[in-house]
Design a protein around this motif. Structure first.
Motif, mmCIF file in Angstrom:
data_model
loop_
_atom_site.group_PDB
_atom_site.id
_atom_site.type_symbol
_atom_site.label_atom_id
_atom_site.label_comp_id
_atom_site.label_asym_id
_atom_site.label_seq_id
_atom_site.Cartn_x
_atom_site.Cartn_y
_atom_site.Cartn_z
ATOM 1 N N ALA A 43 -9.530 -55.876 5.090
ATOM 2 C CA ALA A 43 -9.453 -56.474 6.422
ATOM 3 C C ALA A 43 -8.258 -55.916 7.184
ATOM 4 O O ALA A 43 -8.342 -55.651 8.407
ATOM 5 C CB ALA A 43 -9.355 -58.004 6.303
ATOM 6 N N GLU A 47 -8.457 -53.939 10.597
ATOM 7 C CA GLU A 47 -7.747 -54.401 11.799
ATOM 8 C C GLU A 47 -6.956 -53.259 12.419
ATOM 9 O O GLU A 47 -6.927 -53.097 13.656
ATOM 10 C CB GLU A 47 -6.843 -55.572 11.433
ATOM 11 C CG GLU A 47 -6.129 -56.181 12.644
ATOM 12 C CD GLU A 47 -5.219 -57.334 12.255
ATOM 13 O OE1 GLU A 47 -4.837 -58.102 13.148
ATOM 14 O OE2 GLU A 47 -4.902 -57.457 11.041
ATOM 15 N N TRP A 54 -12.076 -60.266 14.480
ATOM 16 C CA TRP A 54 -12.526 -60.883 13.210
ATOM 17 C C TRP A 54 -11.730 -60.377 12.021
ATOM 18 O O TRP A 54 -11.504 -61.102 11.057
ATOM 19 C CB TRP A 54 -14.009 -60.593 12.994
ATOM 20 C CG TRP A 54 -14.323 -59.117 12.787
ATOM 21 C CD1 TRP A 54 -14.673 -58.219 13.729
ATOM 22 C CD2 TRP A 54 -14.271 -58.419 11.541
ATOM 23 N NE1 TRP A 54 -14.867 -56.978 13.188
ATOM 24 C CE2 TRP A 54 -14.625 -57.079 11.803
ATOM 25 C CE3 TRP A 54 -13.975 -58.771 10.224
ATOM 26 C CZ2 TRP A 54 -14.670 -56.088 10.819
ATOM 27 C CZ3 TRP A 54 -14.031 -57.792 9.239
ATOM 28 C CH2 TRP A 54 -14.379 -56.467 9.520
ATOM 29 N N TYR A 57 -8.673 -62.451 11.476
ATOM 30 C CA TYR A 57 -8.967 -63.752 10.850
ATOM 31 C C TYR A 57 -9.193 -63.603 9.344
ATOM 32 O O TYR A 57 -8.680 -64.374 8.531
ATOM 33 C CB TYR A 57 -10.202 -64.388 11.499
ATOM 34 C CG TYR A 57 -9.947 -64.966 12.862
ATOM 35 C CD1 TYR A 57 -9.461 -66.252 13.001
ATOM 36 C CD2 TYR A 57 -10.190 -64.207 14.012
ATOM 37 C CE1 TYR A 57 -9.231 -66.783 14.264
ATOM 38 C CE2 TYR A 57 -9.950 -64.730 15.265
ATOM 39 C CZ TYR A 57 -9.476 -66.035 15.384
ATOM 40 O OH TYR A 57 -9.242 -66.560 16.626
ATOM 41 N N VAL A 58 -9.956 -62.593 8.976
ATOM 42 C CA VAL A 58 -10.245 -62.383 7.551
ATOM 43 C C VAL A 58 -8.968 -62.018 6.807
ATOM 44 O O VAL A 58 -8.713 -62.503 5.691
ATOM 45 C CB VAL A 58 -11.311 -61.290 7.375
ATOM 46 C CG1 VAL A 58 -11.498 -60.950 5.899
ATOM 47 C CG2 VAL A 58 -12.629 -61.731 7.990
ATOM 48 N N LEU A 416 -6.653 -69.330 7.443
ATOM 49 C CA LEU A 416 -7.588 -69.103 8.538
ATOM 50 C C LEU A 416 -7.339 -70.092 9.671
ATOM 51 O O LEU A 416 -7.335 -69.710 10.864
ATOM 52 C CB LEU A 416 -9.021 -69.253 8.018
ATOM 53 C CG LEU A 416 -10.141 -69.071 9.041
ATOM 54 C CD1 LEU A 416 -10.103 -67.662 9.645
ATOM 55 C CD2 LEU A 416 -11.498 -69.356 8.399
ATOM 56 N N ALA A 420 -6.074 -69.167 13.432
ATOM 57 C CA ALA A 420 -6.902 -69.554 14.577
ATOM 58 C C ALA A 420 -6.074 -70.360 15.581
ATOM 59 O O ALA A 420 -6.187 -70.170 16.811
ATOM 60 C CB ALA A 420 -8.114 -70.341 14.104
#
Length: 427
Positions: A43, A47, A54, A57-58, A416, A420
């Motif tokens: 991830a 990124e 996304w 976030y992962v 997470l 967020a």
């Protein structure tokens, strides 16, 4: 310092099963950690390659999952050993704090399980007397109890040495007889017997026996009289005197036997009454009776009688205990059934029995609380630290691995959520 029990290198079959389960759960928890680490790496790479929001976030979820997994791995491992073998403070808690844990466990048991209020409440809730009464009132249980009692009696009698029992009985009887003066009691018994004319049958028997003896042993009486005569008297005179004495003696005994109001009987009654009074109140007579009692008790014949009495009683009890239809066994069974019925029906008796049991239990617990709890602390202290840690890990380690799994999952969700919230706040 208590002696340590050496480590047991060989696992039991049950331990081997637990070890396999522990290893599987460790593999699952470690695999999940590796998985989130791989997800985090991928991830993060995505990124940086501009894959979109996304990926962030992962990556945040995977990163927090790794932190949670590592933290819980450290916490679980620190219970049993130093993580990675490093002597980090406050790790290897069970091996290093084993004795303190044992002491704390003993104190906990003593304060929370052996407290008087706890014991009384538990015994009260059990209703021991009521349950015992219902159990004993059943015929099959009464048969079982009677059989067990008979077995115990037989075993006890066979273990006891007859010589030891006889010696104890002889000593107890002799000591009790020496400390208990029998003369006043004999005097009161004789006095009451005379007042109730109970002695007359004995006097009648003695007179009848005396008459029969005189009839059968005339020559013996004549020989006794002639033997006591002076040597200068003619022989025929001695015989005539002896014959006269014999006839008068026979007449006196016959008249006394046949006449209930004979003066001799009255004289005998007065003699016995006087003797009864002396037995109770005359110091010299009482002392003579006590000496006679002591001489009688020390005679070998009396000691042999005591020994033979024990042998007879022992044989009788053994025979009765072995026969399930004997009077002794039947009475014991009836007594057990009666006790069960009384306990079932009599509330006061149940309360009394419950009170006795509670008092006895409290006495034992209060008097031996330290010894009971020291059994726990001393046992734990005697265990080898490595073996103790290993055994505990085998029993609870599999469940502890779920902490690692939960830490990974909860950490990921928390990471997470935090990411967020941060993005939503414009971070």
């Amino acid at each position: 310092m208590a002696e340590r029990t050496p480590a047991a290198d060989v696992l039991t079959e049950a331990d081997a099963v637990k070890l396999r389960g522990l290893r599987r759960m460790k593999s699952v928890a470690t695999a999940l950690l590796v998985a989130v680490a791989v997800v985090y790496a991928l991830a993060t790479w995505a990124e940086h390659r501009g894959a979109g929001a996304w990926a962030g976030y992962v990556a945040a979820a995977a990163e927090a999952g790794m932190v949670g997994a590592l933290a819980d791995w450290f916490a679980v491992t620190a219970l049993f050993r130093h993580p990675l073998g490093l002597p980090i403070p406050h790790t290897a808690i069970i091996p290093t704090k084993k004795d303190q844990l044992g002491q704390s466990l003993g104190d906990f048991v003593g304060e929370n399980f052996l407290a008087e209020s706890v014991v009384r409440d538990k015994l009260r809730s059990v209703a021991l007397a009521r349950r015992l009464g219902a159990w004993l009132a059943r015929p099959e249980n009464a048969d079982r109890v009677t059989a067990e009692l008979a077995t115990a009696v037989r075993g006890g009698l066979r273990v006891l040495r007859d010589a030891d029992v006889q010696a104890v009985l002889a000593e107890a009887i002799t000591r009790r007889a020496d400390t208990q003066e029998i003369s006043p009691g004999l005097g009161r018994l004789l006095e009451k017997t005379i007042a109730d004319d109970g002695h007359r049958r004995f006097v009648d028997l003695m007179l009848a026996q005396a008459h029969d003896w005189l009839v059968k042993h005339r020559d013996t009486v004549l020989a006794a009289v002639e033997g006591g005569a002076p040597g200068w008297t003619p022989r025929f005179v001695d015989r005539r005197v002896g014959d006269r004495v014999y006839r008068e003696l026979l007449r006196f005994v016959s008249e006394t036997r046949d006449a209930p109001d004979h003066p001799a009987r009255g004289a005998l009654d007065r003699f016995l009454a006087d003797f009864a009074a002396k037995l109770q109140h005359d110091p010299e007579t009482r002392a003579r009776v006590e000496r006679l009692k002591s001489d009688f008790l020390t005679r070998p014949e009396v000691q042999e009688l005591i020994a033979s009495a024990w042998a007879s009683v022992r044989a009788m009890i053994l025979t009765a205990a072995e026969d399930d239809r004997s009077a002794l066994r039947l009475r014991a069974r009836a007594a057990v059934l009666t006790l069960g019925e009384r306990l079932s029906a009599d509330e006061r008796l149940r309360a009394k029995l419950d009170g006795w049991v509670a008092d006895a239990t409290i006495h034992v617990v209060s008097g031996y609380r330290t010894e009971i709890t020291s059994l726990i602390t001393d046992t734990v202290a005697s265990w080898d630290a490595r073996t103790t840690s290993r055994k505990i890990e085998l029993h609870i380690g599999r469940d502890l691995q779920f902490i690692r799994l939960n830490g990974t999952i909860i950490g990921s969700l928390a990471g997470l959520a935090i990411h967020a919230i941060t993005r939503a706040a414009g971070g």
